[in-house]
Design a protein around this motif. Structure first.
Motif, PDB file in Angstrom:
ATOM      1  N   THR A  15      62.006  53.919  26.055  1.00 15.15           N
ATOM      2  CA  THR A  15      61.148  55.057  26.373  1.00 15.15           C
ATOM      3  C   THR A  15      60.274  54.706  27.571  1.00 15.15           C
ATOM      4  O   THR A  15      59.539  53.714  27.535  1.00 15.15           O
ATOM      5  CB  THR A  15      60.246  55.420  25.180  1.00 15.15           C
ATOM      6  OG1 THR A  15      61.057  55.821  24.069  1.00 15.15           O
ATOM      7  CG2 THR A  15      59.314  56.577  25.529  1.00 15.15           C
ATOM      8  N   LEU A  16      60.383  55.494  28.623  1.00 16.66           N
ATOM      9  CA  LEU A  16      59.537  55.310  29.808  1.00 16.66           C
ATOM     10  C   LEU A  16      58.442  56.363  29.790  1.00 16.66           C
ATOM     11  O   LEU A  16      58.724  57.570  29.738  1.00 16.66           O
ATOM     12  CB  LEU A  16      60.368  55.433  31.087  1.00 16.66           C
ATOM     13  CG  LEU A  16      59.579  55.416  32.405  1.00 16.66           C
ATOM     14  CD1 LEU A  16      58.858  54.082  32.598  1.00 16.66           C
ATOM     15  CD2 LEU A  16      60.498  55.709  33.584  1.00 16.66           C
ATOM     16  N   CYS A  51      62.137  49.924  22.659  1.00 11.91           N
ATOM     17  CA  CYS A  51      61.119  49.316  23.521  1.00 11.91           C
ATOM     18  C   CYS A  51      60.600  50.409  24.439  1.00 11.91           C
ATOM     19  O   CYS A  51      61.315  51.373  24.736  1.00 11.91           O
ATOM     20  CB  CYS A  51      61.712  48.164  24.335  1.00 11.91           C
ATOM     21  SG  CYS A  51      60.476  47.180  25.250  1.00 11.91           S
ATOM     22  N   ALA A  52      59.349  50.274  24.876  1.00 12.12           N
ATOM     23  CA  ALA A  52      58.759  51.272  25.771  1.00 12.12           C
ATOM     24  C   ALA A  52      58.183  50.588  27.008  1.00 12.12           C
ATOM     25  O   ALA A  52      57.806  49.415  26.971  1.00 12.12           O
ATOM     26  CB  ALA A  52      57.669  52.074  25.059  1.00 12.12           C
ATOM     27  N   ILE A  99      55.837  47.397  27.165  1.00  7.94           N
ATOM     28  CA  ILE A  99      55.482  46.672  28.383  1.00  7.94           C
ATOM     29  C   ILE A  99      54.660  47.575  29.284  1.00  7.94           C
ATOM     30  O   ILE A  99      54.931  48.772  29.401  1.00  7.94           O
ATOM     31  CB  ILE A  99      56.763  46.245  29.133  1.00  7.94           C
ATOM     32  CG1 ILE A  99      57.672  45.389  28.256  1.00  7.94           C
ATOM     33  CG2 ILE A  99      56.422  45.528  30.439  1.00  7.94           C
ATOM     34  CD1 ILE A  99      59.082  45.228  28.823  1.00  7.94           C
ATOM     35  N   ALA A 100      53.677  47.017  29.966  1.00 10.51           N
ATOM     36  CA  ALA A 100      52.977  47.729  31.037  1.00 10.51           C
ATOM     37  C   ALA A 100      53.577  47.289  32.369  1.00 10.51           C
ATOM     38  O   ALA A 100      53.684  46.087  32.639  1.00 10.51           O
ATOM     39  CB  ALA A 100      51.484  47.443  31.001  1.00 10.51           C
ATOM     40  N   ALA A 190      61.029  46.213  35.187  1.00  9.61           N
ATOM     41  CA  ALA A 190      60.425  46.514  33.881  1.00  9.61           C
ATOM     42  C   ALA A 190      61.441  47.145  32.934  1.00  9.61           C
ATOM     43  O   ALA A 190      61.520  46.778  31.757  1.00  9.61           O
ATOM     44  CB  ALA A 190      59.224  47.433  34.066  1.00  9.61           C
ATOM     45  N   LEU A 191      62.223  48.082  33.443  1.00 11.05           N
ATOM     46  CA  LEU A 191      63.236  48.718  32.601  1.00 11.05           C
ATOM     47  C   LEU A 191      64.329  47.733  32.208  1.00 11.05           C
ATOM     48  O   LEU A 191      64.852  47.790  31.087  1.00 11.05           O
ATOM     49  CB  LEU A 191      63.841  49.923  33.329  1.00 11.05           C
ATOM     50  CG  LEU A 191      62.931  51.158  33.451  1.00 11.05           C
ATOM     51  CD1 LEU A 191      63.579  52.208  34.344  1.00 11.05           C
ATOM     52  CD2 LEU A 191      62.612  51.744  32.076  1.00 11.05           C
ATOM     53  N   LYS A 192      64.675  46.830  33.125  1.00 13.54           N
ATOM     54  CA  LYS A 192      65.686  45.818  32.820  1.00 13.54           C
ATOM     55  C   LYS A 192      65.188  44.905  31.693  1.00 13.54           C
ATOM     56  O   LYS A 192      65.935  44.572  30.764  1.00 13.54           O
ATOM     57  CB  LYS A 192      65.990  44.992  34.067  1.00 13.54           C
ATOM     58  CG  LYS A 192      67.153  44.021  33.916  1.00 13.54           C
ATOM     59  CD  LYS A 192      67.306  43.145  35.165  1.00 13.54           C
ATOM     60  CE  LYS A 192      67.556  43.973  36.405  1.00 13.54           C
ATOM     61  NZ  LYS A 192      67.762  43.109  37.598  1.00 13.54           N
ATOM     62  N   THR A 193      63.919  44.501  31.774  1.00 11.83           N
ATOM     63  CA  THR A 193      63.345  43.650  30.727  1.00 11.83           C
ATOM     64  C   THR A 193      63.267  44.401  29.404  1.00 11.83           C
ATOM     65  O   THR A 193      63.583  43.857  28.344  1.00 11.83           O
ATOM     66  CB  THR A 193      61.946  43.172  31.143  1.00 11.83           C
ATOM     67  OG1 THR A 193      62.046  42.456  32.379  1.00 11.83           O
ATOM     68  CG2 THR A 193      61.332  42.261  30.092  1.00 11.83           C
TER      69      THR A 193
END
Length: 258
Positions: A15-16, A51-52, A99-100, A190-193
């Protein structure tokens, strides 16, 4: 649900959530916090999302609280509203990792918001700070506490008392962020992580998050006891059986989340 101050996108199991008040550099308003609570509650409840990532835009993650909104509020107003307490409770109730991804300014409430994440990845142009003292106040959403735990008492004290900002290099060196990347690559990284985390067994991901958080909430002895018990609990899951069988059989595991 439609939002006015944030944008929510689904990228597979990630989720972004984008802060979306570009005209005021994503200054945090009561409405934004309310919408974040809703988005995170939905993320936590959706078994398909694991994960977000929370981010802003190129200029700012969030440049602070909305000063115009706060300027005329009294103690009674803040006390009776206290939506930040609702947001803090929502973060505490979010067991899934998030994650931020910070680019540009993360100041005041923006810095506090980023520090609530499980970890921060930042762009090389990121700037962090708690400059509330410049307008006659102090951090009010955990800034003094989380910053001190991340970078130590001395640096946190200096930043809160002078209002100075910390650049990306200093933030990584001090332990506030885990990685600095080029600004153009921030969201990609960030999206990859997040996708890597989302591909892990979901119960194990939540338990690992809980274990690390316990380290900041209790004594070493109690933390070690909690870790041991949680480890033992994971050994009873179907995902543990599947993960170890896949390892032995040299194949990719298929997680069930049970």
């Amino acid at each position: 649900m439609s939002y006015e101050t944030i944008i929510v996108e689904l990228h597979g199991a990630v989720t972004l959530i984008r802060l979306n008040r570009p005209d005021v550099m994503n200054a945090i308003s009561t409405q934004m916090i309310s919408e974040l609570i809703n988005a995170f509650t939905r993320f936590e409840a959706d078994s398909g999302q694991r994960c977000a990532v929370l981010t802003g835009d190129e200029r700012a993650f969030a440049a602070g609280g909305d000063i115009k909104m706060m300027a005329d509020k009294t103690y009674a107003d803040f006390y009776l509203d206290d939506i930040t307490a609702d947001w803090s409770a929502c973060v505490a109730a979010t067991r899934k990792p998030w994650i931020a991804a910070v680019g540009g300014f993360a100041l005041g409430g923006g810095c506090e918001l980023a520090m609530m994440a499980d970890f921060i990845i930042c762009a090389d142009d990121a700037k962090f700070g708690q400059p509330e003292i410049r307008v006659g106040i102090a951090p009010g959403m955990g800034g003094s506490q989380r910053l001190a735990r991340a970078v130590g008492k001395g640096k946190a004290m200096e930043m809160c008392l002078t209002g100075r900002t910390m650049d990306a290099e200093e933030a990584e060196r001090g332990g506030l962020v885990v990685r600095v990347v080029a600004a153009a690559d921030l969201l990609i990284e960030a999206l990859k992580t997040a996708a890597k985390i989302a591909a892990m067994p979901p119960i194990a991901a939540m338990v690992n998050k809980e274990m690390v958080n316990v380290a900041f909430e209790t004594t070493l002895a109690q933390g070690l006891f909690t870790e041991s018990r949680l480890f033992q609990a994971l050994t009873t899951t179907e995902d543990k059986k599947e993960g170890m069988a896949a390892f032995v059989e040299k194949r990719k595991p298929v997680w069930k989340g049970r």
